[in-house]
Each structure stands twice: as structure tokens, then as C-alpha cells.
Design a protein around this motif. Sequence first.
Motif: not given
Length: 379
Positions: A115-118, A122-127, A327-332
Motif C-alpha cells: 500500500a505504501t508506494g514511492p 524511497n522514490p524507486d519503490a513499486d507503485p 530492486g523494484s520494478n522501476k529499478t529493474l
Amino acid sequence: MATTSQAHLPASMKAQFLDDFNTPYVLRSVPLPALSSPYDILIKVDAASYCHTDAVLAAGLMQPNPLSLPHVGCHEFAGTIVALPVDSLSNFTVGDRVGVPGRSFHPCGSCFECATGPTAENPDADPPGYSVYCQKSLNNGISSDGGFREYAVVDSRQIAPIPDKLTAVDSSVLMCAGVTIYNALKRCALKPGQRVGIVGCGGGLGHLGLQFASKMGFKVLGVDNADAPLNLARDLATGAVIIDARAQNADEVAIQLGKEDGKQERADMGLDSVIILPESQKAFEYGVNLLRNHGRCVIVSFPEKGFHIFSRDIIFRDISVVGSLVGSNKTLREMLQFAAEKGVRAVLKTFPLSKLNDLVAEYHKGEGGKFVIDMVLPD
């Protein structure tokens, strides 16, 4: 669940099964897996990479052990989409080439991680709705079946498109080793020109880390303690300084670096950050001793008995210690583009699916690099 047409697909596939711990894999035919969620995608596996965690799992040493046997391993693989559910919620289409990491398959979507998201921290977290840290999710190749099979169902929220410059084999090793070391380098929180060390530099993660770190503009020090991994690291020609831990102690290395940087005091000599890859207390201590005061130690490995951290380093030297999983999907996706554009490639050996046990034997020789099942290779 109804799918797009599968008339072109076979009714069964080959897969390598671990039927019991500390036994060879067994190749046999089974039905194709079924889609069960609007987020699911059926892929034809093109390449499946072997990771240290596969060895840990096969030995029954994963704690806590989530395995139910028989089990299909591999949590870093790549493939081509061959079918989608008719009510698909993905943005992918049949024919897309995708890379598949291990985490996270069918996350709960409602825990605090999901539920948290970026955030600002941690701006690179998953949505929101998806997190690689969801404790209720399954993981490809770990708590659910993975890539050592001809076809696999994957979660469209965790996968990433493969850039044109990367092959499936190149991409498979980046799905765990690549994104893990890339994320660890980001957790070092360094600026170009600062010093980073990679302890275990000749292994699967380590030799990729040497390439990523050098191309990020860092001054790189690699450390290992066996001839083959050291030779592999030196042959990469990344510009990194490669140290044999058997020949030089950490204090000598830190002082040497300090003199090169024009430092006058020992406390100000050494690395700004270090990444620990081996499951070894000696490796951990070596890495921490390479750090200058106020340096950061990033731990990637998780030995069964953990690491002993000396409080004097934390208190009197202000050393910080953090962990890094994946890493998150964004980092991937960021990592894949970086690897494609900067030419980061693993040193690897390939085997057909039928020769997975030969691959495992080669891995246990400890010569470094990565080992990959290439589905194109003949049996």
C-alpha cells in the motif's frame, strides 16, 4: 481462466524438478501451467540463469524454507509472451520479450508494503498495490515454480521488457544478479568519483558489479580470495583495482588508497562504501576494515548464522550497515536500460535444459561468472 488462443502451443512441456534435497534434478514432461489471474502471462522460457540461492534451496538450507517438493527452480529468467488471459490487466502483448525476476508473484496488494508506494525517502519503490517486499506473495523459483522449464506463468507487474540490444541469455542473469548488485550500488548513496569496494568481485553478482560501478563513474576496488574469480575480475578490464585478500590485509589497502587520495590520517583513508557478497564473517570484517570513518557497508548475502557486527565500528567510527535485497520494478527497468546502453554483460557459460545437472557441477567448481540454461541449445 480463458486465454487468448493457445492452439499453436503444445499440450505438455519439459521441466527440471528437484524431487528431494541434495539430489540431482529430474527432467520430465508435465502439462503447461494455467493462468489464474488477470495479471498472469504465459511465456515461453528462452533462457534461465542459475543463482547461488538455487544452490542453497537445493541443499535444503533456505531459512525459513518455503519449498514444497517436487520443485522447479530458477528465479532469474527471460522469455517471450505466448498467451494472455482475455481479461488481461497487463500492458504487454503476445510476442513481447520480457525478463522475469523472482519477486514478487501474486502479492497481496493490501499489506503496508503493497500500500505504501514511492516516498520521498524511497522514490524507486513499486507503485501502490504491488511490492517486491510483500511477505504474503509467492516468488518464482523459490516458493513457487520458476524458470527451469519450457513454459512459465509470470506476474505482469513484476516483469520488464528486454531492450533490443540484449539477448535473452544476457537478460536472464540480470533478473537477479544484475538488479540485486545494481540496487546495492544505489544503496551505497555515492557520487561519481567516490570509492566503492565489492567483496566477492569475481562471482556472479561481483563481476557485474565491477562493470556497473565503473560505468557509474565510481573509483572501484574489487576483492576476492580465489585464483579463478580473481582472474575473471582482472580480465574484465573495467579499470577497477583488484585485490587478493590472501596477499594484502584490509588496513594496508585502505592506507594505500588514502595516500593516493592525499589523505593524512588513517581514519580518513579507505572506501566510502563497500558491498559484501560472500557469506563469510572474514569477508565481512575485511570489507568493514576497508572503510574510512563514516563509511557505509551494504550487505547482500544472508548466511545462516548471520554476521557479527563489532559495535566499536558503529560507535567509534560511525560506520553504517544496511541491507539490500532486490530492486523494484522501476529499478529493474532502469538497470536493463543501463546495461544495454553501457555494454554491461555477464561472463557466462550456457547449457541446454537437459544438462542442468552438468551446469550445477560447473557452478560448484567456484570459478566465477554466471551459468545459464539456453533453451535454443540442442540436448
